[in-house]
Design a protein around this motif. Structure first.
Motif, short mmCIF file in Angstrom:
data_model
loop_
_atom_site.label_atom_id
_atom_site.label_comp_id
_atom_site.label_asym_id
_atom_site.label_seq_id
_atom_site.Cartn_x
_atom_site.Cartn_y
_atom_site.Cartn_z
N ALA A 1 11.49 -7.76 -14.08
CA ALA A 1 10.82 -6.91 -13.10
C ALA A 1 10.92 -7.48 -11.70
O ALA A 1 11.16 -6.74 -10.73
N ASP A 2 10.74 -8.80 -11.57
CA ASP A 2 10.79 -9.40 -10.23
C ASP A 2 12.18 -9.25 -9.61
O ASP A 2 12.31 -9.10 -8.39
N ALA A 3 13.21 -9.32 -10.45
CA ALA A 3 14.57 -9.15 -9.93
C ALA A 3 14.77 -7.75 -9.39
O ALA A 3 15.41 -7.55 -8.34
N VAL A 4 14.24 -6.76 -10.08
CA VAL A 4 14.37 -5.38 -9.61
C VAL A 4 13.56 -5.19 -8.33
O VAL A 4 14.03 -4.57 -7.36
N ARG A 5 12.35 -5.72 -8.31
CA ARG A 5 11.53 -5.60 -7.11
C ARG A 5 12.25 -6.17 -5.89
O ARG A 5 12.14 -5.65 -4.78
N ASN A 6 12.98 -7.22 -6.10
CA ASN A 6 13.61 -7.91 -4.98
C ASN A 6 14.79 -7.15 -4.38
O ASN A 6 15.23 -7.49 -3.28
N ILE A 7 15.30 -6.12 -5.08
CA ILE A 7 16.40 -5.34 -4.52
C ILE A 7 15.90 -4.02 -3.92
O ILE A 7 16.71 -3.27 -3.37
N VAL A 8 14.61 -3.74 -4.02
CA VAL A 8 14.08 -2.50 -3.45
C VAL A 8 14.29 -2.52 -1.94
O VAL A 8 13.89 -3.48 -1.27
N GLY A 9 14.89 -1.48 -1.43
CA GLY A 9 15.21 -1.42 -0.01
C GLY A 9 16.70 -1.44 0.25
O GLY A 9 17.17 -0.94 1.27
N LEU A 10 17.45 -2.04 -0.67
CA LEU A 10 18.90 -2.02 -0.56
C LEU A 10 19.46 -0.69 -1.08
O LEU A 10 18.82 -0.01 -1.88
N SER A 11 20.64 -0.34 -0.65
CA SER A 11 21.32 0.80 -1.25
C SER A 11 21.66 0.44 -2.70
O SER A 11 21.81 -0.74 -3.05
N LEU A 12 21.79 1.44 -3.57
CA LEU A 12 22.16 1.17 -4.95
C LEU A 12 23.54 0.53 -5.05
O LEU A 12 23.81 -0.25 -5.97
N GLN A 13 24.40 0.85 -4.11
CA GLN A 13 25.74 0.24 -4.10
C GLN A 13 25.65 -1.27 -3.93
O GLN A 13 26.46 -2.02 -4.48
N GLU A 14 24.65 -1.72 -3.17
CA GLU A 14 24.42 -3.15 -3.00
C GLU A 14 23.56 -3.71 -4.13
O GLU A 14 23.77 -4.84 -4.58
N ALA A 15 22.58 -2.92 -4.57
CA ALA A 15 21.59 -3.43 -5.51
C ALA A 15 22.12 -3.61 -6.92
O ALA A 15 21.82 -4.63 -7.58
N LEU A 16 22.90 -2.66 -7.42
CA LEU A 16 23.33 -2.73 -8.82
C LEU A 16 24.17 -3.97 -9.12
O LEU A 16 23.92 -4.65 -10.13
N PRO A 17 25.15 -4.33 -8.29
CA PRO A 17 25.88 -5.58 -8.57
C PRO A 17 25.01 -6.84 -8.50
O PRO A 17 25.26 -7.82 -9.20
N ARG A 18 23.98 -6.81 -7.66
CA ARG A 18 23.08 -7.97 -7.59
C ARG A 18 22.31 -8.12 -8.90
O ARG A 18 22.03 -9.24 -9.34
N LEU A 19 21.97 -7.01 -9.52
CA LEU A 19 21.20 -7.05 -10.77
C LEU A 19 22.07 -7.28 -11.99
O LEU A 19 21.67 -7.97 -12.93
N PHE A 20 23.27 -6.71 -12.01
CA PHE A 20 24.08 -6.68 -13.23
C PHE A 20 25.40 -7.43 -13.12
O PHE A 20 26.17 -7.46 -14.08
N GLY A 21 25.68 -8.02 -11.96
CA GLY A 21 26.94 -8.71 -11.79
C GLY A 21 28.05 -7.74 -11.41
O GLY A 21 27.80 -6.55 -11.20
N PRO A 22 29.28 -8.23 -11.28
CA PRO A 22 30.39 -7.36 -10.85
C PRO A 22 30.54 -6.14 -11.77
O PRO A 22 30.46 -6.26 -12.99
N LEU A 23 30.73 -4.98 -11.15
CA LEU A 23 30.84 -3.73 -11.91
C LEU A 23 32.13 -3.01 -11.53
O LEU A 23 32.46 -2.91 -10.35
N ASP A 24 32.85 -2.52 -12.54
CA ASP A 24 33.95 -1.64 -12.21
C ASP A 24 33.38 -0.25 -11.90
O ASP A 24 32.17 -0.02 -12.04
N GLU A 25 34.23 0.68 -11.51
CA GLU A 25 33.73 1.98 -11.07
C GLU A 25 33.01 2.72 -12.19
O GLU A 25 31.97 3.35 -11.97
#
Length: 214
Positions: free
Chosen positions: A40-64
């Motif tokens: 939960a704290d990891a998700v809270r910490n990306i609130v405010g970023l675009s999802l394009q920035e936030a998702l790789p921060r949470l889940f690591g490198p992502l292909d399309e």
């Protein structure tokens, strides 16, 4: 007497108590697509970023494909499936109306995409209250100041006549990167000590306090 002509607000965690739904929706989306569930704290910490920035921060490198799967699952959860309430914070409606009555221009700079922002503006009845807004799919993600630059240009307001109000370090850093005045709120995702690293005019604990500062 007005100190600032333009007051720019973040949305999630500043005006609307939506962080809980963001967290649970992101965790449910991870389960749905078979990814490790972020804390939960990891998700809270990306609130405010675009999802394009936030998702790789949470889940690591992502292909399309991976990115699109997470994006669609999250949006389905947040908009349709997750029952977590998203009320406005205490005093938001009355403070916004008082600022408008005093002649301030009001704007939003948010990590939400345009579709999501338009939806919550309509749901809250605030569509006519804000003079301009920018979503995360219309500019570079916070803390890049592009959103703020666009809002200043659209409303023809000089930098020194605008202030950014937000709950996250990304809001404060975005304003600092442009040299814009900023005010933190302590009821969102980042605590006052984190916000104070970016030398805001103040960190407030209620919306009522904002009226005396702007």
């Amino acid at each position: 007497m007005r100190r600032f002509e333009l007051v720019i607000f973040d949305w999630d965690g500043t005006l609307m108590d939506s962080v809980g739904r963001i967290v649970s929706s992101m965790q449910s989306a991870a389960i749905q697509v078979g990814r490790a569930v972020p804390e939960a704290d990891a998700v809270r910490n990306i609130v405010g970023l675009s999802l394009q920035e936030a998702l790789p921060r949470l889940f690591g490198p992502l292909d399309e494909l991976g990115y699109q799967q997470l994006l669609q699952a999250y949006r389905q959860q947040y908009v349709h499936d997750d029952p977590t309430p998203t009320p406005l914070f205490t005093g938001v409606a009355s403070t916004l109306h008082q600022l408008a009555e005093r002649g301030h221009l009001l704007a939003v700079a948010t990590g939400k995409a345009r579709a999501g922002l338009d939806r919550v503006l309509a749901e809250t009845g605030f569509s006519q209250l804000f003079h301009a807004s920018r979503g995360a799919d219309e500019a570079r993600s916070k803390p890049d100041p592009m959103m703020l630059e666009q809002l200043l240009a659209q409303l023809n307001v000089p930098l020194e006549q605008a202030v950014m109000v937000g709950d996250s370090c990304y809001d404060m850093e975005m304003a600092a990167n442009l040299g814009m005045a900023r005010i933190g709120v302590d009821w969102g995702v980042h605590a006052a000590p984190i916000l104070k690293r970016f030398t805001p005019l103040a960190v407030i604990s209620s919306m009522d306090e904002l009226l005396a500062l702007v």
